[in-house]
Design an enzyme around this catalytic site. Structure first.
Site, PDB file in Angstrom:
ATOM      1  N   ASN A  88       0.868  -1.244   0.001  1.00  0.00           N
ATOM      2  CA  ASN A  88       0.075   0.073   0.124  1.00  0.00           C
ATOM      3  C   ASN A  88       0.940   1.278   0.093  1.00  0.00           C
ATOM      4  OD1 ASN A  88      -2.088  -1.721   0.169  1.00  0.00           O
ATOM      5  ND2 ASN A  88      -2.037  -1.645   2.667  1.00  0.00           N
ATOM      6  N   HIS A 101       6.816  -1.391   2.999  1.00  0.00           N
ATOM      7  CA  HIS A 101       6.806  -2.671   3.210  1.00  0.00           C
ATOM      8  C   HIS A 101       5.809  -3.454   2.213  1.00  0.00           C
ATOM      9  CE1 HIS A 101       3.653  -0.735   5.574  1.00  0.00           C
ATOM     10  NE2 HIS A 101       3.100  -1.940   5.811  1.00  0.00           N
TER      11      HIS A 101
END
Length: 137
Positions: A88, A101
Site C-alpha cells: 500500500n 513494506h
C-alpha cells in the site's frame, strides 16, 4: 538512512524484537503481529523509504525477488493454496506505517482474509482519457 522515530526502521534493524523469517543486508522479513492469515509476514527494508515512490528501482526489484523467494518458502512450509503480495502507498490506499513494506499473506480455503474489492464498470471514454493523461507524463 534510518528515521529515528520509525517503528519499522527499529524492527528492521533489530532494535525491537521480532520473529524473523529472513534477513539480508537490505531486508528483514518478519511475522506480522496482526496476521490476516497464518504465516502473514512483512518484508521491510533496513533503510527508510516512505513508500514505493521513494524506493530506488534497484531496491524495488530486489524487494519483489526477495518477496517471491520467502513467499514460496512460507507457502510450501504451511501448505498454503494461494498467496497475496500486498503493498500500500499512501493513507488513502490503506498505508498505516509510512515505511515501505510488503505484506506476504499465505491463503487457505475459507480463511476469510478479506483481500478483495467490488469491481466497478470501466467506461471507454474514461479509459481513453486516463490513457491520454498517463501518456502525457
Amino acid at each position: 538512512m534510518k528515521e529515528c522515530s520509525c517503528i519499522f526502521c527499529k524492527i528492521a534493524n533489530g532494535e525491537i524484537p521480532s520473529t524473523t523469517l529472513y534477513e539480508d543486508k537490505d531486508f528483514r522479513v518478519i511475522l506480522d503481529l496482526g496476521p490476516a492469515a497464518r504465516g502473514h509476514a512483512l518484508l521491510i527494508p533496513k533503510e527508510h523509504y516512505a513508500d514505493l515512490f521513494d524506493l530506488d528501482e534497484s531496491l524495488a526489484a530486489r524487494a519483489i525477488v526477495t518477496a517471491k523467494r520467502v513467499a514460496l518458502k512460507i507457502k510450501n512450509a504451511l501448505g498454503a493454496t494461494g498467496f497475496n503480495l500486498v503493498q500500500n502507498n499512501g493513507e488513502d490506499a490503506g498505508q498505516t506505517v509510512f515505511h515501505f513494506h510488503m505484506h506476504l499473506i499465505p491463503r487457505y480455503p475459507d480463511d476469510h482474509a478479506g483481500i478483495a474489492w467490488n469491481p466497478g464498470k470501466a467506461d471507454q471514454e474514461d479509459m481513453e482519457e486516463i490513457k491520454r493523461l498517463v501518456d502525457e507524463q
